[in-house]
Scaffold this active site. Structure first.
Site: not given
Lengths: 226, 79
Positions: A85, A202, A204
């Protein structure tokens, strides 16, 4: 495996990615942007967020920070670098990845779960994903509309440097499955040596099926077994 | 010595903000509006009396930080 997560004023995904890495047995260190030395790292992560409040252009100020000089050196000597990002935006601003991330086509900040097709898995970040499989990750950004010149786009396509494209649930890659206007639905790109990955989604945020899903895990486990 | 730097998106780069402003002005009845592009304006004051040297410093600032040359172009004006 040793990892470092770079932290800027305004980073807000740094601890999420640190948790994901630590849970997967990475020995992780957080590195402040003013530091001038990098700990010994096999992987450097530039996390998401709004470094320096997105002043001037997203990632522009962070790209000139102290620690980025070391990150650039490490990246050029082959260390794995993952920018997620805002991290992708920073990698673009350093010139480590080519192209630009423009304002989303519909002018809206887009925060939602999207589908991605694994276009290329022959790289150290994606080899635990099956080619052409569809994964579901979260995106949350205002400037994710990837743009590059024609000859660079051809280079990306010809050299298998596009690991992910936005798609719909069936895997169709078209305008309606494109959340931000990105060129050819590109969600992430690699450099020519395939040791630097920048991506808007994302991974994560998708490492625990209790709170989301676990589609992001393979990205980190791919790196572990590099 | 004071300079202004005007940064705009290159012609081929989509300018969604500019487009929305353009459409809004047109919907307000300004029919003569043909095209509108939005950009950034930066004022810089330099401690330098030689204009040629000063311009070179501003050029360097533009190339190194202020402008993303892939998508943007810039003009420097003395003010």
């Amino acid at each position: 495996m040793n990892s470092s997560v770079i932290v800027f004023p305004g980073s807000n995904c740094d601890r999420d990615v640190a948790t994901a890495l630590t849970n997967l047995q990475f020995k992780n260190k957080m590195v402040w942007h003013k530091d001038s030395e990098l700990p010994k790292s096999d992987l450097i992560v530039i996390p998401g967020g709004f470094s320096y409040g997105d002043y001037l252009r997203s990632g522009a100020i962070a790209a000139k920070s102290n620690i980025l000089k070391e990150v650039i050196k490490a990246a050029k000597s082959g260390c794995l670098v993952l920018g997620i990002c805002n991290g992708f935006q920073i990698l673009i601003e350093t010139g480590l990845l080519q192209g630009a991330l423009l304002r989303n086509k519909n002018l809206k900040f887009v925060s939602k779960d999207i589908n991605l097709k694994i276009i290329n898995n022959e790289n150290k970040f994606c080899k635990n994903y099956k080619k052409n499989s569809i994964i579901n990750l979260n995106i949350a950004h205002n400037e994710g509309n990837y743009f590059t010149q024609k000859d660079h786009l051809k280079e990306l396509e010809d050299n298998n440097l596009i690991p992910f494209k936005y798609c719909d649930i069936e895997g169709s890659i078209n305008e309606s499955s494109n959340p931000n206007g990105s060129l050819n639905n590109i969600a992430g790109i690699l450099n020519n040596n395939k040791n630097i990955l920048g991506m808007m989604p994302h991974p994560e945020r998708m490492v625990n099926s209790l709170i989301s899903n676990s589609n992001g895990i393979e990205l980190f486990t791919s790196i572990l077994n590099k | 010595m004071k300079f202004a730097v005007i940064i705009t998106l290159k012609k081929d780069v989509l300018d969604p903000q500019g487009k929305v402003v353009e459409q809004t002005l047109q919907s307000m009845g300004i029919n003569s509006l043909k095209n509108l592009r939005q950009g950034k304006y930066i004022e810089i004051d330099l401690i330098e009396s030689d204009e040629k040297i000063a311009r070179n410093i501003i050029e360097e600032m533009c190339k190194k930080l202020l402008v993303n040359l892939i998508i943007e172009e810039y003009k420097i004006r003395k003010i």
